[in-house]
Design a protein around this motif. Structure first.
Motif, mmCIF file in Angstrom:
data_model
loop_
_atom_site.group_PDB
_atom_site.id
_atom_site.type_symbol
_atom_site.label_atom_id
_atom_site.label_comp_id
_atom_site.label_asym_id
_atom_site.label_seq_id
_atom_site.Cartn_x
_atom_site.Cartn_y
_atom_site.Cartn_z
ATOM 1 N N ARG A 67 28.738 36.141 12.736
ATOM 2 C CA ARG A 67 28.703 35.122 11.676
ATOM 3 C C ARG A 67 28.559 35.813 10.310
ATOM 4 O O ARG A 67 27.790 36.757 10.140
ATOM 5 C CB ARG A 67 27.563 34.128 11.900
ATOM 6 N N GLY A 68 29.310 35.338 9.362
ATOM 7 C CA GLY A 68 29.304 35.936 8.024
ATOM 8 C C GLY A 68 30.377 36.974 7.814
ATOM 9 O O GLY A 68 30.689 37.337 6.679
ATOM 10 N N ASN A 69 30.969 37.469 8.930
ATOM 11 C CA ASN A 69 32.000 38.515 8.811
ATOM 12 C C ASN A 69 33.329 37.982 8.292
ATOM 13 O O ASN A 69 34.174 38.751 7.837
ATOM 14 C CB ASN A 69 32.233 39.207 10.162
ATOM 15 N N ALA A 70 33.520 36.654 8.355
ATOM 16 C CA ALA A 70 34.784 36.065 7.912
ATOM 17 C C ALA A 70 35.004 36.271 6.417
ATOM 18 O O ALA A 70 36.149 36.259 5.947
ATOM 19 C CB ALA A 70 34.816 34.574 8.248
ATOM 20 N N LYS A 71 33.928 36.485 5.685
ATOM 21 C CA LYS A 71 34.056 36.685 4.231
ATOM 22 C C LYS A 71 34.734 38.022 3.907
ATOM 23 O O LYS A 71 35.145 38.257 2.767
ATOM 24 C CB LYS A 71 32.684 36.610 3.555
ATOM 25 N N ASN A 72 34.844 38.901 4.923
ATOM 26 C CA ASN A 72 35.497 40.202 4.708
ATOM 27 C C ASN A 72 37.016 40.134 4.863
ATOM 28 O O ASN A 72 37.696 41.150 4.806
ATOM 29 C CB ASN A 72 34.955 41.235 5.704
#
Length: 347
Positions: A67-72
Motif C-alpha cells: 500500500r502506498g507504492n502506487a504513487k511511484n
C-alpha cells in the motif's frame, strides 16, 4: 556452520519447489485449455476474463503488502507495464492458445522448451547473462540448455513404441477432445512466435523490476492491462455475444483456475524468482511441464505415452539439472568474488 548450510539449502529448495509448482499449475491448464478451445471457446474472450480474475486475486496482496507504492507510478513505469502485458500475455498467450488449438497439448508444450533458449539468447544480447564458455559453470549452463532442446525435439519428432498407463476408459466423457482439422504448419509458426514473445517478456521483467520493484502492484496492473488489450483485440475479431458469454461450465472453471493459479500466483512467483536468480532461471523449468502434461494426458485422457516422450523426458531432466548446477556454481563464484554484491543473478 551446520545452521548456515541448512539455511542455504532451505533458500535454494524454496526457489526450486516454487518453480515446480508453477509447472504443475501450467500442466493442468494445458489440458483444460485444449479441451475448451476444441469446444469453440473464443481465445481473446477467455484471455480477457482470465486476467480480470487474476487481477482480482492479486489486488488484496497489492493493497495490503505494498500500500502506498502506487504513487511511484511514472510514465516510464506505465510504458514497461504495457510492454509486459503485450509481450507476456496478449502476444505470447494469444499465439500459444491459437497454436494449441491447431495442434495438441503435448505438441504445444514441447515448444515451451524453446523459451529458455530464446530467453538465454535475448539475455546475452541485452548483456544480462554472460555465456561464460571459458568457465565450467558457463559450459554446464550452455550444455544444459542444448540438451533440453534436444529432449524436446526427440519427444516431438520421434514416436517409437506406445505405452498405455490407463487401459480402462475411466476419464470423464466431457473431457474428451473433439477431433478437428489440425493445421499443424500454421500452429507450429504460432507456437514459435509465442516462444519469442515469452523470451522477450522475461527480459522486459528485469527492466520493469528495476523501475518499479513492487511485485504485487506490477502483477496487478499487468493483468488489468492484458485484460483490456485482449478485449480490444478480441472485439476487432469477433463482436458476437455468444463468443463473449460465460456459462456454468468447464470454460468458467478454466478461467478461474487459470486466473488464480497460472496467472496471479505464477506471475508473482516468477517475478520474485527473476529478482533473485535472473531471467533465464525460471525459463529453464519450462521443460518439466512436458513431463507433467504427457503423464496427465495418459492418466486422465487415456492417451498413449510414446517411447520418444520417455527419451525426451530423460534428456530434459538431465539438461535441466546441468543448467541449474552451472547456474548455482556461477552464483557461488560471483558471491565469492564480490561478497557485498546484490546482483539480479545472485541472492
Amino acid at each position: 556452520m551446520g545452521m548456515n548450510m541448512m539455511k542455504k539449502w532451505f533458500e535454494w529448495s524454496k526457489v526450486v519447489v516454487s518453480m515446480i509448482m508453477v509447472q504443475l499449475f501450467a500442466a493442468g491448464l494445458q489440458l483444460l485449455t485444449r479441451v475448451i478451445l476444441s469446444q469453440g471457446t473464443f481465445v481473446f474472450a477467455y484471455m480477457a476474463y482470465r486476467h480480470a480474475v487474476a487481477a482480482i486475486c492479486v489486488a488484496p496482496f497489492a493493497f495490503y503488502f505494498e500500500r502506498g507504492n502506487a504513487k511511484n507510478l511514472r510514465w516510464s513505469v506505465w510504458f514497461w507495464l504495457f510492454l509486459s502485458a503485450l509481450t507476456g500475455i496478449s502476444m505470447a498467450m494469444g499465439l500459444y492458445n491459437y497454436g494449441l488449438r491447431d495442434t495438441t497439448a503435448t505438441y504445444a508444450t514441447n515448444f515451451l522448451n524453446l523459451v529458455p533458449i530464446t530467453t538465454f539468447a535475448f539475455s546475452t544480447i541485452a548483456g544480462i547473462e554472460k555465456m561464460g564458455l571459458n568457465t565450467r559453470a558457463g559450459k554446464l549452463k550452455t550444455m544444459g540448455a542444448i540438451v533440453c532442446v534436444a529432449g524436446a525435439l526427440t519427444a516431438s519428432l520421434y514416436k517409437g513404441k506406445a505405452f498405455h498407463l490407463n487401459h480402462h476408459s475411466l476419464h470423464d466423457p466431457h473431457l474428451v477432445v473433439k477431433p478437428s482439422k489440425a493445421h499443424w504448419v500454421r500452429g507450429t509458426f504460432l507456437l514459435v512466435g509465442s516462444c519469442f514473445s515469452y523470451g522477450a517478456w522475461f527480459i522486459i521483467q528485469v527492466k520493469l523490476l528495476k523501475v518499479f520493484p513492487s511485485k504485487f502492484w506490477a502483477t496487478l496492473l499487468t493483468c488489468v492491462m492484458a485484460s483490456i488489450q485482449s478485449t480490444v483485440i478480441g472485439l476487432c475479431f469477433d463482436r458476437s455475444k455468444t463468443s463473449w458469454r460465460l456459462g456454468w461450465n468447464l470454460e468458467l472453471i478454466t478461467i478461474v483456475y487459470s486466473g488464480a493459479l497460472t496467472t496471479a500466483a505464477t506471475f508473482c512467483i516468477i517475478t520474485w524468482i527473476i529478482s533473485l536468480r535472473g531471467p533465464t532461471y525460471p525459463a529453464m523449468f519450462n521443460p518439466l511441464s512436458l513431463i507433467f502434461v504427457a503423464l496427465s494426458e495418459a492418466i486422465i485422457l487415456g492417451e498413449a505415452i510414446r517411447l520418444g516422450i520417455i527419451l525426451g523426458m530423460i534428456l530434459i531432466i538431465f539438461g535441466l539439472y546441468s543448467f541449474l548446477w552451472g547456474k548455482r556454481k556461477e552464483i557461488k563464484s560471483a558471491v565469492q568474488a564480490n561478497p557485498s554484491s546484490t546482483a539480479v543473478n545472485g541472492s
